[in-house]
Scaffold this motif. Sequence first.
Motif, PDB file in Angstrom:
ATOM      1  N   GLY A   1       0.735  -1.249   0.278  1.00 49.64           N
ATOM      2  CA  GLY A   1       0.089  -0.068   0.047  1.00 49.64           C
ATOM      3  C   GLY A   1       0.747   1.232   0.021  1.00 49.64           C
ATOM      4  N   ILE A   2       0.237   2.261  -0.504  1.00 51.39           N
ATOM      5  CA  ILE A   2       1.097   3.663  -0.365  1.00 51.39           C
ATOM      6  C   ILE A   2       1.418   4.087   1.110  1.00 51.39           C
ATOM      7  N   HIS A   3       0.553   3.637   1.860  1.00 54.13           N
ATOM      8  CA  HIS A   3       0.680   3.914   3.293  1.00 54.13           C
ATOM      9  C   HIS A   3       2.042   3.177   3.868  1.00 54.13           C
ATOM     10  N   GLY A   4       1.902   2.048   3.441  1.00 53.49           N
ATOM     11  CA  GLY A   4       3.053   0.858   3.795  1.00 53.49           C
ATOM     12  C   GLY A   4       4.388   1.713   3.147  1.00 53.49           C
TER      13      GLY A   4
ATOM     14  N   ILE B   1       5.258   4.620   2.478  1.00 54.02           N
ATOM     15  CA  ILE B   1       5.524   5.955   3.094  1.00 54.02           C
ATOM     16  C   ILE B   1       6.274   5.523   4.670  1.00 54.02           C
ATOM     17  N   ALA B   2       5.145   4.758   5.129  1.00 52.84           N
ATOM     18  CA  ALA B   2       5.806   4.454   6.491  1.00 52.84           C
ATOM     19  C   ALA B   2       7.223   3.730   6.658  1.00 52.84           C
ATOM     20  N   ALA B   3       7.465   3.003   5.439  1.00 56.64           N
ATOM     21  CA  ALA B   3       8.710   2.379   5.719  1.00 56.64           C
ATOM     22  C   ALA B   3       9.849   3.170   5.756  1.00 56.64           C
ATOM     23  N   PHE B   4      10.000   4.222   4.772  1.00 52.73           N
ATOM     24  CA  PHE B   4      11.005   5.105   4.833  1.00 52.73           C
ATOM     25  C   PHE B   4      11.045   6.061   5.860  1.00 52.73           C
ATOM     26  N   LEU B   5       9.752   6.256   6.662  1.00 50.90           N
ATOM     27  CA  LEU B   5       9.712   7.419   7.769  1.00 50.90           C
ATOM     28  C   LEU B   5      10.187   6.570   8.702  1.00 50.90           C
TER      29      LEU B   5
ATOM     30  N   ASP C   1      13.887   7.350  12.228  1.00 47.50           N
ATOM     31  CA  ASP C   1      13.833   7.166  13.483  1.00 47.50           C
ATOM     32  C   ASP C   1      12.551   7.884  13.940  1.00 47.50           C
ATOM     33  N   PHE C   2      11.358   8.037  13.433  1.00 46.23           N
ATOM     34  CA  PHE C   2      10.255   8.494  13.691  1.00 46.23           C
ATOM     35  C   PHE C   2       9.214   7.064  14.439  1.00 46.23           C
ATOM     36  N   GLU C   3       8.493   7.598  15.097  1.00 47.57           N
ATOM     37  CA  GLU C   3       7.575   6.429  15.766  1.00 47.57           C
ATOM     38  C   GLU C   3       6.308   6.533  14.725  1.00 47.57           C
ATOM     39  N   VAL C   4       6.202   5.443  13.800  1.00 49.82           N
ATOM     40  CA  VAL C   4       5.170   5.325  12.805  1.00 49.82           C
ATOM     41  C   VAL C   4       4.164   4.473  12.958  1.00 49.82           C
ATOM     42  N   ARG C   5       2.791   4.904  12.685  1.00 47.88           N
ATOM     43  CA  ARG C   5       1.907   3.791  12.544  1.00 47.88           C
ATOM     44  C   ARG C   5       1.114   4.218  11.187  1.00 47.88           C
ATOM     45  N   THR C   6       0.184   3.247  10.843  1.00 51.85           N
ATOM     46  CA  THR C   6      -0.580   3.695   9.636  1.00 51.85           C
ATOM     47  C   THR C   6      -2.029   3.498  10.027  1.00 51.85           C
ATOM     48  N   ALA C   7      -3.052   4.063   9.237  1.00 57.28           N
ATOM     49  CA  ALA C   7      -4.360   3.979   9.371  1.00 57.28           C
ATOM     50  C   ALA C   7      -4.921   4.143   7.870  1.00 57.28           C
ATOM     51  N   THR C   8      -6.028   3.458   7.729  1.00 59.60           N
ATOM     52  CA  THR C   8      -7.086   3.359   6.442  1.00 59.60           C
ATOM     53  C   THR C   8      -8.350   3.758   6.558  1.00 59.60           C
ATOM     54  N   LEU C   9      -8.883   4.051   5.400  1.00 62.25           N
ATOM     55  CA  LEU C   9     -10.402   4.359   5.453  1.00 62.25           C
ATOM     56  C   LEU C   9     -11.381   3.412   5.872  1.00 62.25           C
ATOM     57  N   ASP C  10     -11.146   2.047   5.704  1.00 65.76           N
ATOM     58  CA  ASP C  10     -11.927   1.081   6.059  1.00 65.76           C
ATOM     59  C   ASP C  10     -11.668   0.519   7.593  1.00 65.76           C
TER      60      ASP C  10
END
Length: 241
Positions: free
Chosen positions: A26-29, A31-35, A39-48
């Motif tokens: 996914g696009i979110h995945g 983006i999260a991977a390089f962030l 050394d950021f604390e990263v989570r993802t969220a999606t519409l559904d």
Amino acid sequence: MVKVTVWNENRHEQKDQEVRDVYPEGIHGAIAAFLENEDFEVRTATLDEAEHGLTEEVLNSTDVLLWWGHIAHEEVQDEIVERVKQRVLDGMGLIVLHSGHFSKIFKTLMGTSCDLKWREANEKERIWIVDPSHPIVEGLGEYIELEREEMYGEHFDIPAPDELVMVSWFQGGEVFRSGCTYRRGNGKVFYFRPGHETYPTYYNVEVQKVISNAVKWAKPTNNTKPVYGNAKPLEKLDGMN
């Protein structure tokens, strides 16, 4: 550590094999991977997800929210939009990516239609950095060149940016304000243009650098927040006890 939530409607990835081939997580995945490497604390969220993954608990623990949407803007509940808006006004940073220009949250914060010209024709995009002193473009050269992208063209119906950081030129001749900052309440907003779902734009290291820099720029400040409403005078006023 800056706490980042990457939000994506995640609909193209479910419907279109071409998009899945480019972004299997996914696009979110992507983006999260390089962030996470920053050394950021990263989570993802999606519409559904329940409450679109943007519960009060999630938003209250988010320093910077990234937003990618395209074909399902109207499915985002108004209640959630208002929740995000209030968090931005309270100081949360918001980074709106590509077709997120038509998202409810961006249009709400801008107060305009946020409409534009567009064309999908595998065109070269050259993103010129017009404010080289800005922290969002730290570590970059004079421009970023993408061999294939969707064209967005002026007029872009947005308020005049507080800061115009980048301007794009496209092979077909159009130009576009592609890196714009705003301040809304206590929060900072950055709109960044590239990122069409069928192109591998979010694997480009310079695009990644812009987004990583933008997260650092948009994070909340630690300043004392203003107090609103009726106020007692700091000095003694004649006629008052």
